[in-house]
Design a protein around this motif. Sequence first.
Motif, PDB file in Angstrom:
ATOM      1  N   HIS A 167     -27.474 -72.168 -31.182  1.00  0.00           N
ATOM      2  CA  HIS A 167     -26.532 -70.936 -30.644  1.00  0.00           C
ATOM      3  C   HIS A 167     -27.639 -69.584 -31.099  1.00  0.00           C
ATOM      4  O   HIS A 167     -27.497 -68.584 -30.289  1.00  0.00           O
ATOM      5  CB  HIS A 167     -25.475 -70.557 -31.321  1.00  0.00           C
ATOM      6  N   LYS A 226     -30.631 -69.071 -30.289  1.00  0.00           N
ATOM      7  CA  LYS A 226     -31.358 -68.758 -29.125  1.00  0.00           C
ATOM      8  C   LYS A 226     -30.915 -67.741 -28.204  1.00  0.00           C
ATOM      9  O   LYS A 226     -31.481 -67.167 -27.471  1.00  0.00           O
ATOM     10  CB  LYS A 226     -31.693 -70.160 -28.293  1.00  0.00           C
ATOM     11  N   THR A 227     -29.446 -67.598 -28.364  1.00  0.00           N
ATOM     12  CA  THR A 227     -28.860 -66.616 -27.426  1.00  0.00           C
ATOM     13  C   THR A 227     -28.065 -65.702 -28.081  1.00  0.00           C
ATOM     14  O   THR A 227     -27.202 -64.700 -27.487  1.00  0.00           O
ATOM     15  CB  THR A 227     -27.668 -67.551 -26.487  1.00  0.00           C
ATOM     16  N   GLU A 257     -28.404 -78.572 -23.237  1.00  0.00           N
ATOM     17  CA  GLU A 257     -28.033 -77.759 -24.016  1.00  0.00           C
ATOM     18  C   GLU A 257     -27.070 -78.466 -25.017  1.00  0.00           C
ATOM     19  O   GLU A 257     -26.946 -78.537 -26.344  1.00  0.00           O
ATOM     20  CB  GLU A 257     -27.045 -76.557 -23.672  1.00  0.00           C
ATOM     21  N   ALA A 306     -22.213 -63.519 -29.287  1.00  0.00           N
ATOM     22  CA  ALA A 306     -22.963 -63.409 -28.068  1.00  0.00           C
ATOM     23  C   ALA A 306     -22.739 -62.310 -27.171  1.00  0.00           C
ATOM     24  O   ALA A 306     -21.595 -61.885 -27.027  1.00  0.00           O
ATOM     25  CB  ALA A 306     -23.223 -64.704 -27.276  1.00  0.00           C
ATOM     26  N   GLN A 323     -22.147 -68.098 -19.889  1.00  0.00           N
ATOM     27  CA  GLN A 323     -22.972 -69.407 -20.672  1.00  0.00           C
ATOM     28  C   GLN A 323     -22.888 -70.670 -20.116  1.00  0.00           C
ATOM     29  O   GLN A 323     -23.842 -71.365 -19.972  1.00  0.00           O
ATOM     30  CB  GLN A 323     -22.968 -69.351 -22.396  1.00  0.00           C
TER      31      GLN A 323
END
Length: 108
Positions: free
Chosen positions: A91, A93-94, A28, A10, A17
């Motif tokens: 994960h 998503k980011t 989450e 990331a 995060q």
Amino acid sequence: MAKYLVLYRADVSAEEQMQQSPEEGQAEMQEWMAWAGKVGGALTDFGSPVGNGRTVAPSGASASSSDVAGYSIVEAADADAAVALMDGHPHLKTGTIEVLEALEIPGM
């Protein structure tokens, strides 16, 4: 079955995060647990977020510039099956996910 190291990459560190409200953190975590439930026994080590990395060289150690934010370990019949386990992973998503096979060491 082969083992695969799953690296969560990331642009934002794991520490950053995790700077979220308790409600966001709980939501989450529920997504991650749903993924773990879907993967089932193939997930041999849930892993954890990682941070404060150091790069070690013959000349010494320094702060790491790695974009690895966490890891897990899965077992699968082959690399394609391991990658298929990442379908719908929260994960994504980011960041991105890298799947690496843990090779057997000859003679061990």
